[in-house]
Design a protein around this motif. Sequence first.
Motif, mmCIF file in Angstrom:
data_model
loop_
_atom_site.group_PDB
_atom_site.id
_atom_site.type_symbol
_atom_site.label_atom_id
_atom_site.label_comp_id
_atom_site.label_asym_id
_atom_site.label_seq_id
_atom_site.Cartn_x
_atom_site.Cartn_y
_atom_site.Cartn_z
ATOM 1 N N ILE A 1 0.832 -1.209 0.000
ATOM 2 C CA ILE A 1 0.000 0.000 0.000
ATOM 3 C C ILE A 1 0.866 1.260 0.000
ATOM 4 C CG2 ILE A 1 -1.677 1.313 1.348
ATOM 5 C CD1 ILE A 1 -2.860 -1.343 2.266
ATOM 6 N N LEU A 2 1.943 1.255 0.793
ATOM 7 C CA LEU A 2 2.819 2.417 0.836
ATOM 8 C C LEU A 2 3.475 2.670 -0.521
ATOM 9 C CD1 LEU A 2 4.581 2.072 4.318
ATOM 10 C CD2 LEU A 2 2.928 3.816 3.601
ATOM 11 N N VAL A 3 3.917 1.605 -1.173
ATOM 12 C CA VAL A 3 4.515 1.764 -2.496
ATOM 13 C C VAL A 3 3.490 2.293 -3.484
ATOM 14 C CG1 VAL A 3 5.491 0.514 -4.465
ATOM 15 C CG2 VAL A 3 6.323 0.039 -2.163
ATOM 16 N N GLY A 4 2.267 1.752 -3.429
ATOM 17 C CA GLY A 4 1.217 2.220 -4.325
ATOM 18 C C GLY A 4 0.882 3.685 -4.093
ATOM 19 N N LEU A 5 0.794 4.090 -2.831
ATOM 20 C CA LEU A 5 0.503 5.489 -2.524
ATOM 21 C C LEU A 5 1.644 6.404 -2.957
ATOM 22 C CD1 LEU A 5 -1.145 5.144 1.012
ATOM 23 C CD2 LEU A 5 -2.284 5.610 -1.176
ATOM 24 N N PHE A 6 2.878 5.949 -2.747
ATOM 25 C CA PHE A 6 4.028 6.750 -3.181
ATOM 26 C C PHE A 6 4.028 6.900 -4.706
ATOM 27 C CE2 PHE A 6 8.482 7.066 -4.562
ATOM 28 C CZ PHE A 6 8.857 8.218 -3.884
ATOM 29 N N ARG B 1 17.238 -4.471 1.261
ATOM 30 C CA ARG B 1 17.452 -3.063 0.898
ATOM 31 C C ARG B 1 17.237 -2.838 -0.591
ATOM 32 N NH1 ARG B 1 22.924 -1.408 4.263
ATOM 33 N NH2 ARG B 1 21.898 -0.832 6.231
ATOM 34 N N THR B 2 17.781 -3.738 -1.409
ATOM 35 C CA THR B 2 17.663 -3.569 -2.855
ATOM 36 C C THR B 2 16.212 -3.610 -3.298
ATOM 37 O OG1 THR B 2 19.808 -4.667 -3.100
ATOM 38 C CG2 THR B 2 18.476 -4.417 -5.079
ATOM 39 N N ALA B 3 15.422 -4.496 -2.696
ATOM 40 C CA ALA B 3 14.002 -4.593 -3.050
ATOM 41 C C ALA B 3 13.273 -3.292 -2.714
ATOM 42 C CB ALA B 3 13.358 -5.766 -2.325
ATOM 43 N N TYR B 4 13.550 -2.707 -1.559
ATOM 44 C CA TYR B 4 12.875 -1.468 -1.174
ATOM 45 C C TYR B 4 13.317 -0.302 -2.050
ATOM 46 C CZ TYR B 4 10.327 -3.021 2.928
ATOM 47 O OH TYR B 4 9.415 -3.620 3.759
ATOM 48 N N ILE B 5 14.609 -0.184 -2.281
ATOM 49 C CA ILE B 5 15.103 0.915 -3.117
ATOM 50 C C ILE B 5 14.513 0.808 -4.520
ATOM 51 C CG2 ILE B 5 17.166 1.877 -4.206
ATOM 52 C CD1 ILE B 5 18.721 1.089 -1.682
ATOM 53 N N TYR B 6 14.482 -0.386 -5.058
ATOM 54 C CA TYR B 6 13.964 -0.585 -6.413
ATOM 55 C C TYR B 6 12.490 -0.205 -6.508
ATOM 56 C CZ TYR B 6 12.705 -2.948 -10.758
ATOM 57 O OH TYR B 6 12.241 -3.230 -12.013
ATOM 58 N N CYS B 7 11.686 -0.661 -5.535
ATOM 59 C CA CYS B 7 10.239 -0.405 -5.600
ATOM 60 C C CYS B 7 9.903 1.071 -5.429
ATOM 61 C CB CYS B 7 9.516 -1.244 -4.542
ATOM 62 S SG CYS B 7 9.497 -3.015 -4.908
ATOM 63 N N TYR B 8 10.716 1.799 -4.658
ATOM 64 C CA TYR B 8 10.411 3.217 -4.453
ATOM 65 C C TYR B 8 11.004 4.111 -5.540
ATOM 66 C CZ TYR B 8 8.151 2.575 0.033
ATOM 67 O OH TYR B 8 7.253 2.223 1.021
ATOM 68 N N LEU B 9 11.939 3.588 -6.321
ATOM 69 C CA LEU B 9 12.438 4.348 -7.471
ATOM 70 C C LEU B 9 11.677 4.021 -8.748
ATOM 71 C CD1 LEU B 9 16.336 4.257 -7.043
ATOM 72 C CD2 LEU B 9 14.787 6.176 -6.610
ATOM 73 N N LEU B 10 11.000 2.867 -8.763
ATOM 74 C CA LEU B 10 10.327 2.413 -9.977
ATOM 75 C C LEU B 10 9.296 3.411 -10.528
ATOM 76 C CD1 LEU B 10 10.029 0.122 -12.021
ATOM 77 C CD2 LEU B 10 8.350 -0.941 -10.483
ATOM 78 N N PRO B 11 8.521 4.120 -9.684
ATOM 79 C CA PRO B 11 7.541 5.065 -10.252
ATOM 80 C C PRO B 11 8.153 6.111 -11.174
ATOM 81 C CG PRO B 11 7.096 4.708 -7.930
ATOM 82 C CD PRO B 11 8.387 4.030 -8.219
ATOM 83 N N PHE B 12 9.382 6.534 -10.895
ATOM 84 C CA PHE B 12 10.008 7.557 -11.726
ATOM 85 C C PHE B 12 10.348 7.011 -13.115
ATOM 86 C CE2 PHE B 12 10.976 8.751 -7.332
ATOM 87 C CZ PHE B 12 10.507 10.053 -7.317
ATOM 88 N N GLY B 13 10.490 5.687 -13.249
ATOM 89 C CA GLY B 13 10.749 5.116 -14.549
ATOM 90 C C GLY B 13 9.492 4.716 -15.296
ATOM 91 N N LEU B 14 8.404 4.445 -14.546
ATOM 92 C CA LEU B 14 7.168 3.983 -15.178
ATOM 93 C C LEU B 14 6.205 5.106 -15.539
ATOM 94 C CD1 LEU B 14 6.084 0.740 -13.244
ATOM 95 C CD2 LEU B 14 6.873 0.925 -15.603
ATOM 96 N N VAL B 15 6.300 6.210 -14.831
ATOM 97 C CA VAL B 15 5.258 7.219 -14.963
ATOM 98 C C VAL B 15 5.142 7.754 -16.386
ATOM 99 C CG1 VAL B 15 6.794 9.127 -14.292
ATOM 100 C CG2 VAL B 15 4.308 9.310 -13.911
ATOM 101 N N ILE C 1 2.091 -4.312 -7.993
ATOM 102 C CA ILE C 1 2.307 -5.699 -8.413
ATOM 103 C C ILE C 1 3.769 -6.094 -8.243
ATOM 104 C CG2 ILE C 1 2.246 -7.283 -10.368
ATOM 105 C CD1 ILE C 1 -0.187 -5.736 -11.396
ATOM 106 N N VAL C 2 4.676 -5.210 -8.652
ATOM 107 C CA VAL C 2 6.107 -5.494 -8.497
ATOM 108 C C VAL C 2 6.474 -5.573 -7.017
ATOM 109 C CG1 VAL C 2 8.430 -4.590 -8.900
ATOM 110 C CG2 VAL C 2 6.711 -4.457 -10.708
ATOM 111 N N ALA C 3 5.904 -4.687 -6.214
ATOM 112 C CA ALA C 3 6.184 -4.712 -4.777
ATOM 113 C C ALA C 3 5.681 -6.007 -4.145
ATOM 114 C CB ALA C 3 5.529 -3.510 -4.093
ATOM 115 N N TYR C 4 4.508 -6.474 -4.566
ATOM 116 C CA TYR C 4 3.987 -7.737 -4.045
ATOM 117 C C TYR C 4 4.940 -8.889 -4.367
ATOM 118 C CZ TYR C 4 1.314 -12.079 -4.116
ATOM 119 O OH TYR C 4 0.917 -13.376 -3.948
#
Length: 302
Positions: free
Chosen positions: A29-34, A216-230, A243-246
Amino acid sequence: MIVRKRPGAIGLMLAWKGSVVPHVLPHIILVGLFALAVTWGMRRHYLDGVVEYSLLPFTLIGIALSILLSVRNTATYDRWWEARKQWGHMVYEVRSLARASGIYLADGERRHLLSCVLAHSHLLRGQLRGEDVRDDLPSDLPAEVINMALSKRNPAEFMLQQAGLQVAQSLQSGQIDTIAAAALDRHLHELAGIQAASERIAHTPLPFAYTLLAHRTAYIYCYLLPFGLVGAAGWFTPVFCAIVAYTFFGLDRLSEQLEFPFGRESNDLPLDAICRIHEISIAEALGETAPELLQPVEFLLQ
């Protein structure tokens, strides 16, 4: 351990019991909201100063992270499977000892030996889970033996020694010969090996740095991913990021459960049920009424 018939496609999508979703849902949920906030900021031009990355770096990092999590999950599953094999072998050894003791020992000595072996399995379960199993110990054992065992640093090992002393006493009294004593001791030797293997798995976790790197890598990746997908996904960015975070958080959480297979998580080994199998085997060998097998409660077998 989750024990249930495999549901259909819709059932698999909606299955909750045994899933890692309850453990990782807040992070999803946090990743989705971010991701939603990033998408909104980009669409409103509030983040025009933030670089909008291409998907190529995330593709490369995602492949590397997938391999890292896969290797870690393979290592933790090996620990889980090794533990299951050891406790499955314990069932074989207890049954074999019950049969062999019926050949060599008189009823009284046989009952005491099997009671010590049954107490050993319960005490080992208690040591691995950090639980008090006094109420589960055989009532045939004298109270002083139980109290002495529970006062030791390694109660399961003490009870296995008591079983060995029973074999030694039978040998010294002339009730059995050295061949019979060796046959009985072989099963006790195997039980000692199972305990040592279980303690090795329980007391030797995966290297912490390895776990920390994947986490750490999983968290960093999921929180940076929106900047590449948007740029490509638009308002669907939060959905794809969730989905990726899940996937990544779920694999990370599942590996944590499998790393320590002796607990009471939904994917841990059913040590209570295995100890009940020992109780049934010994009771039937002694001609007593055997208890019923433990059944899953809401698909969970402890």
